[in-house]
Design an enzyme around this catalytic site. Structure first.
Site, PDB file in Angstrom:
ATOM      1  N   GLN A 193       0.840  -1.196   0.000  1.00  0.00           N
ATOM      2  CA  GLN A 193       0.000   0.000   0.000  1.00  0.00           C
ATOM      3  C   GLN A 193       0.878   1.248   0.000  1.00  0.00           C
ATOM      4  O   GLN A 193       1.125   1.839   1.045  1.00  0.00           O
ATOM      5  CB  GLN A 193      -0.895  -0.027   1.251  1.00  0.00           C
ATOM      6  N   PHE A 194       1.340   1.678  -1.175  1.00  0.00           N
ATOM      7  CA  PHE A 194       2.204   2.853  -1.244  1.00  0.00           C
ATOM      8  C   PHE A 194       1.499   4.117  -0.775  1.00  0.00           C
ATOM      9  O   PHE A 194       2.133   5.073  -0.330  1.00  0.00           O
ATOM     10  CB  PHE A 194       2.790   3.032  -2.647  1.00  0.00           C
ATOM     11  N   THR A 195       0.165   4.143  -0.812  1.00  0.00           N
ATOM     12  CA  THR A 195      -0.560   5.353  -0.426  1.00  0.00           C
ATOM     13  C   THR A 195      -0.469   5.654   1.069  1.00  0.00           C
ATOM     14  O   THR A 195      -0.865   6.734   1.494  1.00  0.00           O
ATOM     15  CB  THR A 195      -2.044   5.286  -0.856  1.00  0.00           C
TER      16      THR A 195
END
Length: 147
Positions: A78-80
Site C-alpha cells: 500500500q504505497f498510499t
C-alpha cells in the site's frame, strides 16, 4: 515502514476478479514502504506484529498475540500510506519507496512472518486490488518503524 493492522474474522483480496489471498481469524495488514526503510525496519515491524497482543483472552482483555491464536495475515502492499496531504488537494507520494525497493522489502516482511510459523496470504504487488474484510472489534492499529 508503516503498517495499518486490522484484527479480522475474515479478509480477502482480489485482482481482476481473481481471489489472490483469503484468511479467516487474523490480521489484514496494509504495508507501506518509504525510501529510507531498510531490512532492520522490516524485522522490527514483523517482530512487533507477530507479538502484538490485540486478541482477547478468556477475561475479555486484549492479551493474546497472532501467534497465541494461530491466526493468519493477509498482507497487501500500500504505497498510499506515504501520501502527503499537507499541500494542495491531491496527495503527494514522493515519500513512498521506488517499486523495486518497496517490493523487495515487502516480500522480506512476508517471508519473516512465514519463518515465524504464521500463514501469510497476499495481494499482488503493484496491482489494482479490491480488499474486503470484517474488522473484529473494530480494532485498527497504526504501526511505524520510525515512530
Amino acid at each position: 515502514m508503516r503498517l495499518v493492522v486490522q484484527r479480522v474474522t475474515r479478509a480477502t483480496v482480489k485482482v481482476e476478479e481473481e481471489i489472490t489471498g483469503a484468511i479467516n481469524e487474523g490480521y489484514m495488514v496494509l504495508v507501506g514502504v518509504t525510501h529510507e526503510d531498510t531490512e532492520a525496519d522490516v524485522h522490527y515491524l514483523a517482530e512487533k506484529l507477530a507479538h502484538l497482543r490485540i486478541f482477547e483472552d478468556d477475561s475479555g482483555k486484549m492479551n493474546r498475540s497472532l501467534l497465541d491464536v494461530k491466526g493468519s495475515v493477509l498482507s497487501v502492499s500500500q504505497f498510499t500510506l506515504y501520501g502527503d496531504t499537507r499541500k494542495g488537494r491531491r496527495p503527494n507520494f514522493m515519500k513512498a519507496a521506488k517499486r523495486d525497493v518497496a517490493n523487495s522489502l515487502y516480500e522480506c516482511f512476508n517471508e519473516i512472518l512465514r519463518e515465524k510459523g504464521i500463514h501469510v496470504e497476499t495481494g499482488r504487488f503493484g496491482a489494482m486490488m479490491d480488499v474486503s474484510l470484517t474488522n473484529s472489534g473494530p480494532v485498527t492499529i497504526w504501526m511505524d518503524s520510525k515512530e
